[in-house]
Scaffold this active site. Structure first.
Site, PDB file in Angstrom:
ATOM      1  N   GLU A 144      31.258 -38.125 -15.683  1.00 33.11           N
ATOM      2  CA  GLU A 144      31.371 -39.490 -16.210  1.00 33.11           C
ATOM      3  C   GLU A 144      31.576 -39.295 -17.702  1.00 33.11           C
ATOM      4  O   GLU A 144      30.639 -39.290 -18.479  1.00 33.11           O
ATOM      5  CB  GLU A 144      30.113 -40.288 -15.889  1.00 33.11           C
ATOM      6  CG  GLU A 144      30.339 -41.795 -15.903  1.00 33.11           C
ATOM      7  CD  GLU A 144      30.358 -42.419 -17.286  1.00 33.11           C
ATOM      8  OE1 GLU A 144      31.232 -42.019 -18.110  1.00 33.11           O
ATOM      9  OE2 GLU A 144      29.544 -43.299 -17.536  1.00 33.11           O
ATOM     10  N   GLU A 153      36.713 -40.145 -25.083  1.00 35.58           N
ATOM     11  CA  GLU A 153      35.599 -39.210 -25.240  1.00 35.58           C
ATOM     12  C   GLU A 153      35.993 -37.780 -24.883  1.00 35.58           C
ATOM     13  O   GLU A 153      35.141 -36.924 -24.668  1.00 35.58           O
ATOM     14  CB  GLU A 153      34.402 -39.669 -24.406  1.00 35.58           C
ATOM     15  CG  GLU A 153      33.720 -40.885 -25.000  1.00 35.58           C
ATOM     16  CD  GLU A 153      32.541 -41.393 -24.189  1.00 35.58           C
ATOM     17  OE1 GLU A 153      32.164 -40.730 -23.193  1.00 35.58           O
ATOM     18  OE2 GLU A 153      32.003 -42.454 -24.534  1.00 35.58           O
TER      19      GLU A 153
END
Length: 696
Positions: A144, A153
């Site tokens: 995740e 990210e």
């Protein structure tokens, strides 16, 4: 070990030095993290669990051992899901040491220490082999690593490395794939976050129109995504010009490429209009067949499904490099360019009679370079600030107030960052106008205002002073006394509403340059407070206890400790137009600041109570500033109105309000209905800081 830290105080403007403990950064990171929000995201957690169970089953059905690699494990939740689903072993990777330590405790507390190994490393540093961190490559990859933009990210380089070095070929992946969707829209409101619109001023000698310089008009802006809670954007604020289309997808079960690339789709507008904005969101399929799907689609796309509130994944607003008029049914090409961490968009019209060869040539035109702000205004003003400068009602209030205070012989000084007030003051008849931009002096010449003055032939009418207020000399002001001192006030260094009180400190610093009968605009400011119940925002501070049957109390305690380190006694900034709440008390003015006088030596303190008029959960207090430009003209940075008897609130959309969460939210206490909230608020004039305490 102590660290000596320096910072510019946003309220007083002075440089401060102080000691911080070595774990200050860590506490700040944990306190402001979104871990609680993720653990409260029921939809995400349930879908991940379903996807992990299915992946483990598929591997077991092939007669293989299920070896899981969980990158960015956080609390260890996904690894525990895999272990309880029957995985033989899990490698849980977490680079942030305090988090990795918490994961070890959580895994142990839930009885999975023999099945899960927590590795405190960046995944690119993990080794595989008999003496390595992992005994063998994994055949299930669980991650995740996503943000609102999906790839911000570093998901792509992480997946790319994992496929090369850490997982088997043909592995199972949860999620299996991600798909990015886009929709072309016209929206004056969202476009006002990127462009400066002309400003109309009724002056003595007719209407003046203040136009933005061409450098700003043609600037592509900054490449960073604008992520917002699109579900709070009213359908009246935009007009959809295309259907929702799939822009690109990434299959995480196969090798992933992170190198810069682009994707192209053909669009036909369903309606004519001005193409300005690309709205975007993604969904993830947890399984190869796409039966287990978790979507970020906004309310108008999936009107029948219940929307899961979340703050860690929202929706994206992308600004096209320029406004493009489009006609219903015409052929357009929308291009998404991306690098490892970000995405940006381009729109092109198909040429008449275009064939395949032309299409290929069109592709060659696509530049994969990220857009860069050339006018510098997008570096100075963030998107809400653009919206604020484009707010005609707000501008009208300042014009009305300036009309009241300016005379033909007025010598005017403006103290604010990147403000249009000096130009308004000139147009409204001030004899002499000067301005200083306190937050900018150390960076470079206030280039944007200079461009502005040049574009409107005002460079010889308004003087930009390159000195901070406390360093002003009579020579800067041509040895004249200031008769009108103005400020919005707005400073780029401000995070909390009261940080703009820097105007008061600047006003104090320039006292010797002010005429004895000086007019100060705004003449005063006031701090207001109201008790509210949030629809959802409380979740970011609320403990979770158990998540999908796993005990994550260790994480709750860790967040609570970090909040108690400092932040639980502080307010935090949030743009409340994105976070619905209802008022439980009337708004109350609690402190006033008189700008006609200098900052006093003594603290300003107040105590009192707020009567709760509506039933509800008292999640916290909201605080904001109001600026009283003249005796009868005020502008609010907070509450616009309480729109109905239920207490639903409408907030200023250009400013962040301060939210002080009550300890009952952090402690998850169930309180009997309180009837009032008492408060104690203290403004320390030496530090410019506001300390507050509330008791239910």
């Amino acid at each position: 070990m102590k660290t000596f830290c320096g910072r510019a105080n946003p309220t007083t403007g002075s440089m401060e030095w102080f000691e911080e403990g070595e774990d200050y950064d860590y506490h700040q990171e944990i306190a402001r993290s979104r871990y609680a929000d993720m653990l409260h995201d029921k939809d995400r957690n349930v879908k991940y669990y379903q996807g992990i169970r299915a992946a483990v089953s598929r591997v077991k059905e092939r007669g293989e051992k299920a070896i899981v690699l969980d990158i960015g494990t956080g609390t260890g939740l996904l690894s525990m899901m895999a272990a309880s689903a029957g995985a033989d072993f899990c490698y849980a990777i977490e680079v942030f040491k305090p988090m990795a330590n918490a994961a070890v405790k959580i895994v142990e507390k839930n009885g999975f220490s023999d099945k899960i190994k927590v590795i405190n490393k960046h995944s690119t540093e993990v080794t595989v082999g008999p003496d390595g961190d992992m005994q063998c490559r994994a055949n299930i990859l669980v991650t995740e690593l996503f943000d609102t933009e999906l790839i911000g990210e570093g998901a792509l380089p992480t997946y790319e490395h994992a496929h090369k070095y850490l997982v088997q070929e043909g592995c199972e992946a949860v999620p299996h794939r991600a798909t990015v969707y886009v929709q072309l829209v016209e929206s004056r409101r969202m476009w006002s976050w990127k462009k400066l619109f002309p400003v109309h001023v009724e002056a003595e000698d007719g209407e003046k129109i203040l136009v933005p310089p061409s450098e700003m008009e043609n600037c592509p802006g900054v490449p960073s995504v604008c992520d917002i809670q699109l579900n709070q954007m009213s359908s009246n604020d935009f007009s959809t010009l295309s259907d929702v289309v799939t822009m690109f997808s990434v299959d995480f079960s196969k090798p992933v490429q992170s190198a810069s690339t682009y994707y192209r789709v053909q669009l036909e507008p369903v309606k004519s209009g001005k193409a300005q904005i690309v709205l975007s969101w993604w969904d993830i399929d947890m399984d190869p067949l796409g039966m287990i799907n978790c979507t970020m689609a906004p309310y108008w796309v999936k009107p029948t499904s219940a929307l899961q509130w979340r703050d860690h994944w929202m929706q994206c607003v992308y600004f096209l490099p320029r406004e493009e008029p489009v006609l219903q049914g015409e052929k357009l090409y929308l291009t998404a360019c991306r690098d490892e961490y970000s995405v940006w968009y381009n729109l092109q019209k198909a040429r008449e009679g275009e064939n395949k060869a032309d299409e290929e040539e069109h592709k060659a035109d696509v530049g994969v370079e990220s857009p860069v702000c050339r006018c510098r205004a997008h570096l100075l003003w963030n998107r809400p600030r653009f919206g604020e400068l484009n707010d005609q009602n707000r501008t009208r209030q300042y014009i009305k107030a300036l009309r009241k205070v300016l005379e033909t012989d007025s010598v005017c000084l403006c103290i604010s960052d990147g403000s249009l007030l000096p130009v308004l003051a000139h147009y409204l008849g001030a004899k002499q106008v000067q301005c200083t931009h306190p937050s900018r002096i150390d960076l470079y010449h206030p280039h944007e205002l200079w461009q502005f003055l040049k574009a409107n032939n005002l460079e010889d009418k308004i003087k930009i002073i390159e000195a901070r207020p406390e360093l002003l000399k009579p020579s800067h002001l041509e040895n004249k006394k200031i008769s009108v001192l103005v400020g919005e006030p707005f400073f780029t260094t401000s995070l909390l509403p009261w940080h703009n009180l820097y105007f008061w400190y600047a006003r104090t610093a320039v006292s010797t340059h002010l005429a004895s009968n000086v007019t100060v605009l705004p003449q005063s400011a006031s701090l207001h407070v109201m008790i509210v119940e949030f629809q959802d925002l409380w979740r970011i501070r609320s403990p979770c206890g158990t998540c999908e049957g796993f005990d994550v109390q260790t994480m709750d305690d860790m967040i609570k400790d970090s909040l108690n380190f400092r932040e639980s006694k502080e307010a935090e900034p949030h743009p409340l137009w994105e976070y619905p709440c209802k008022s439980l008390s009337d708004p109350q003015e609690v402190l006033t600041f008189d700008f006609t006088k200098t900052v006093p030596q003594h603290c300003l303190s107040t105590e009192g109570s707020l009567k709760l008029l509506r039933r509800g959960k008292s999640h916290g207090a909201v605080l904001w500033m109001e600026y009283h430009l003249t005796a009868d003209i005020s502008v609010s940075t907070g509450l616009v109105q309480i729109s109905n008897e239920k207490g639903n609130c409408e907030w200023n959309p250009h400013c962040k309000q301060a939210v002080y969460f009550f300890s009952s939210v952090i402690e998850s206490e169930i309180l009997s209905d309180p009837t009032a909230v008492t408060y104690a608020i203290n403004f320390d004039t030496k530090t410019g800081e506001i300390a507050m305490d509330f008791k239910l």
